[in-house]
Design an enzyme around this catalytic site. Structure first.
Site, mmCIF file in Angstrom:
data_model
loop_
_atom_site.group_PDB
_atom_site.id
_atom_site.type_symbol
_atom_site.label_atom_id
_atom_site.label_comp_id
_atom_site.label_asym_id
_atom_site.label_seq_id
_atom_site.Cartn_x
_atom_site.Cartn_y
_atom_site.Cartn_z
ATOM 1 N N GLU A 188 -10.596 15.080 8.914
ATOM 2 C CA GLU A 188 -11.202 14.280 9.988
ATOM 3 C C GLU A 188 -12.526 13.710 9.492
ATOM 4 O OE1 GLU A 188 -10.833 15.981 13.904
ATOM 5 O OE2 GLU A 188 -9.029 17.078 13.312
ATOM 6 N N HIS A 387 0.863 24.304 24.457
ATOM 7 C CA HIS A 387 -0.192 24.079 23.466
ATOM 8 C C HIS A 387 -0.675 25.424 22.964
ATOM 9 C CE1 HIS A 387 -4.593 23.168 22.444
ATOM 10 N NE2 HIS A 387 -3.866 22.571 21.515
ATOM 11 N N GLU A 389 -3.636 26.613 20.727
ATOM 12 C CA GLU A 389 -4.832 26.522 19.886
ATOM 13 C C GLU A 389 -4.995 27.893 19.237
ATOM 14 O OE1 GLU A 389 -7.297 24.057 18.903
ATOM 15 O OE2 GLU A 389 -7.511 25.812 17.631
ATOM 16 N N HIS A 456 -2.106 19.843 15.103
ATOM 17 C CA HIS A 456 -3.459 19.307 14.915
ATOM 18 C C HIS A 456 -4.192 20.184 13.916
ATOM 19 C CE1 HIS A 456 -4.143 16.099 18.080
ATOM 20 N NE2 HIS A 456 -2.845 16.288 17.977
ATOM 21 N N GLU A 457 -5.186 19.579 13.243
ATOM 22 C CA GLU A 457 -5.846 20.234 12.103
ATOM 23 C C GLU A 457 -4.753 20.792 11.184
ATOM 24 O OE1 GLU A 457 -6.795 21.382 15.403
ATOM 25 O OE2 GLU A 457 -8.029 19.588 15.440
ATOM 26 N N GLU A 475 -1.872 15.508 13.390
ATOM 27 C CA GLU A 475 -3.131 14.772 13.425
ATOM 28 C C GLU A 475 -3.518 14.498 11.964
ATOM 29 O OE1 GLU A 475 -7.191 15.332 16.005
ATOM 30 O OE2 GLU A 475 -6.557 16.972 14.742
ATOM 31 N N GLU A 481 -9.962 11.731 19.926
ATOM 32 C CA GLU A 481 -10.988 12.651 20.433
ATOM 33 C C GLU A 481 -12.388 12.290 19.939
ATOM 34 O OE1 GLU A 481 -10.086 16.608 19.051
ATOM 35 O OE2 GLU A 481 -9.938 15.990 16.983
#
Ligand code: NOJ
Ligand code: CA
Length: 685
Positions: A188, A387, A389, A456-457, A475, A481
């Site tokens: 990112e 989701h 995380e 993501h990540e 991602e 974001e």
């Protein structure tokens, strides 16, 4: 490669002039490293004869490789080989034999930019052994759109500690490049446009232009091995640098392994890098026999509010993932031809994010009635997304992920977004062999429970979606974001993304914010700052460009990321309602890196077009010859209002068009244009 139809007028940097002048002075760089010609033939040429790759061994028995295009050297690997504890995999080699092969096959995938893909290449497997009796195979494939090569090792030893990879990339001359910095924990990062000679370190895809040729270095089929980035050795030479394990070892491997492919895409036009399937062709066919449960989706979710700071992931008065909000989102999806709904903050443990990173992947918060919501989603024919995380707490996630996926499968849930926002423990990095192994374990476990993934990540995409088509999207770059709590993603960034990160595969960018200036969030007196100062933030493009991104940024799971109240009653939301995430043909039609891009996709009988520009307002003429001949279409054009300074100003126009027409695309600064084409009456001639 496709002949250059583009005059590339935006690329006016002086460096190109210099490069053109010096092109004639190029000498064969292979000569500089005292190569000994090998017999039998160690050269492989692309089917169209333009790309020629030769392998040779120098006096020390070190392998090397050269790539020439149209007879001009482009790139060489002046040194190849691996370094391992107690085993010499780098020198003293002599040639045993070369196996040559040709391959031409058209294969189909369950989803993707294109349903059908042609894999046409020539291959050599250069078999070598060295003075210590170690055998190594260097397999090289030459396609019309680039080259791939990898190492294959097969010996009786049980295991090997890999301490380095010696692969080098030396450019024949300087050029321009686009890349992010090399980093073992995040992708990112902002893009840098730099002369190749000015790059100290870069992650891949590493996209470059030398003279009139475009190229991109990346890797394909990354399994059980660390990721590679490029580390500068001298002005035009880069070394393959592998993400280390905490003890400095790069990888612990079995006695038999193949490395990921090192890939070099080559094209005459920048957009043909996007139109290439080289990375997928370097991957193996699907290991999932029945793919009927794997289906592209459009989705909305409880997500943007948390990034804007008007909602939170944890339970309390501003909790986003409540039963009531879930029902509202499911109703909205059902009414708007949207297949999926994501909820972040549905599960217990968010109080620990950034702390001990311990999440519960099964137990919902008390105000999120998971069973009722899952039943309601089933009744409405909507896919419920879970989701997870992890905060980077891999041991905890690995201990719990099977129980969680089993539970999701019981509830009829087929889609899971994962996240790794947090450092890994015990000195491991996200992109090391440890990380690659973990991300792959999740993919394979998810396949067992018929779950599609959005990571993501993540670890970078290297085309494994061909082999594991439940690995839908990820991602792995600055997504939407960043617009909520940082300086944001510029239109130039968005014009670079398709030519760099997106060459590796789909991205869950989460496009489509309509409340460009965050008026709704700003009107909320209780808005919080959860990731730095957000008062100055806004979307950096026009609204029309937000729509166009649904087409430009390919993702089989495509999100309309704004708060659903910003879409309700909005005329421009019709585009997303009409849009189909399950396309079967795509083509990047025109574009230059960092400047502009036009992409078309077909889904069944309908077509969609997305165009975007950087900070320069731009008018482009786009022939519509990709449409089906003899069919009249209703073109619904969502364009910038170029007479207004407001980024929210747009107009919708409807017109009848055929493949014989050309479309004038007028874009404001930071703007774009999206078009849907719907057949009026087929074969009307
Ligand atoms: C970062 C992800 O990219 C974002 O989509 C997510 O909302 C947060 N982490 C929280 O998991
Ligand atoms: Ca992220």
């Amino acid at each position: 490669m496709i002949p250059n139809k583009n005059d590339g007028k935006t690329l006016t940097k002086n460096i190109y002039q210099t490069m053109k002048k010096s092109f004639a002075l190029l000498t064969t760089i292979a000569a500089s490293i005292a190569l000994i010609a090998c017999s039998p033939d160690t050269t492989v040429t692309s089917p169209d004869g333009r790309i020629r790759t030769s392998v040779a061994l120098n006096e020390e028995g070190v392998p090397a490789l050269t790539i020439a295009v149209d007879g001009q050297p482009l790139l060489e690997a002046p040194q190849l080989g691996l370094e391992a504890d107690g085993v010499n995999l780098a020198s003293g080699f002599s040639l045993d034999k070369v196996d040559a092969a040709q391959h031409d096959e058209t294969w189909t995938q369950p989803w993707g930019e294109n349903r059908e893909i042609r894999d046409c290449h020539h291959e050599i497997a250069v078999r070598m052994h060295n003075t210590e009796g170690v055998s190594l195979v260097l397999r090289v494939r030459a396609f019309d759109d680039g080259v791939g090569f990898r190492y294959e090792y097969d010996t009786p030893v049980d295991s090997l500690r890999l301490t380095d990879e010696h692969t080098m990339f030396r450019f024949a001359q300087d050029g321009l490049s686009w890349s992010i910095d090399g980093n073992y924990d995040t992708y990112e990062l902002p893009y840098r446009e730099q002369p190749i000679s000015a790059v100290a370190r870069a992650n891949t895809p590493f996209t470059f232009r030398i003279g009139n040729l475009y190229g991109s270095i990346h890797e394909a089929a990354l399994y059980d091995y660390p990721e590679m980035h490029l580390l500068r050795e001298d002005s035009l030479t880069f070394k393959a640098e592998l993400a280390p394990l905490p003890d400095g070892v790069k990888a612990r491997l079995a006695g038999r392994f193949t490395t990921p492919w090192r890939s070099v895409q080559i094209a005459d036009r920048a957009v043909d890098l996007i139109n290439s399937s080289l990375i997928l062709n370097l991957n193996e066919p699907s290991k999932i026999a029945d793919t009927s449960w794997i289906r592209p989706q459009k989705y909305v979710g409880v997500w943007w509010g948390m990034h804007l700071g008007t909602q939170v992931w944890t339970m309390g008065p501003r909790h986003g993932a409540t039963t009531e909000n879930a029902i509202r989102h499911i109703d909205f999806a059902a009414a708007n031809n949207i297949q999926g709904v994501l909820f972040e903050g549905w599960n217990r443990g968010w109080e620990n994010w950034g702390g001990n990173q311990q999440f519960d992947y099964v137990e919902p918060y008390a105000d999120f009635d998971l069973e009722r919501i899952a039943a309601y989603a089933r009744e409405k024919g909507i896919e419920l997304w879970m989701h997870n995380e992890t905060g980077g707490n891999i041991p905890d996630y690995e201990a719990n992920m099977e129980r969680a996926m089993k539970r999701y499968a019981e509830l009829g849930i087929h889609t899971l977004k994962t996240g790794y926002a947090g450092g890994f423990r015990d000195g491991y990095s996200h992109h090391s062999q440890y990380g690659v192994q973990h991300y792959q374990r999740v993919v394979e476990l998810a396949a067992k429970y018929h779950i599609m993934l959005d990571a993501h990540e993540p670890i970078k995409e290297t085309g494994i979606r061909r082999t594991w088509p439940n690995m839908m999207t990820r991602e792995g770059a600055r997504g939407m974001e960043w617009n909520a709590w940082s300086e944001g993603n510029s239109s130039e960034y968005l014009c670079t993304l398709p030519f760099v990160r997106l060459l590796s595969g789909p991205m869950d960018y989460t496009p489509g914010i309509f409340d460009i200036y965050y008026d709704r969030a700003k009107a909320d007196p209780g808005r919080i700052q959860w990731n730095g100062d957000n008062t100055h933030c806004s979307i950096k493009t026009t609204l029309a460009r937000q729509i166009a991104n649904w087409v430009i940024i390919y993702s089989p799971l495509q999100m309309a990321a704004d708060l659903i109240e910003n879409y309700e009653g909005h005329p421009a939301f019709r585009f997303f309602r009409d849009f189909d995430a399950d396309c079967d043909w795509s083509e990047a039609l025109q574009g230059e890196i960092g400047a502009y891009i036009v992409v078309a996709r077909r889904a069944g009988e309908r077509f969609f077009l997305g165009a975007g520009t950087n900070a320069d307002a731009r008018t482009l003429d786009q022939p519509l010859d990709f449409l089906q001949p003899g069919v009249t279409y209703t073109a619904r054009i969502y364009a910038d209002d170029v007479n207004s300074p407001l980024r929210t100003a747009y107009r919708i126009e409807e017109r009848r068009v055929t493949a014989a027409d050309s479309l004038r695309i007028e874009m404001a600064a930071d703007g774009g244009c999206a078009v849907s084409f719907e057949p009026v009456n087929k074969h009307n001639e």
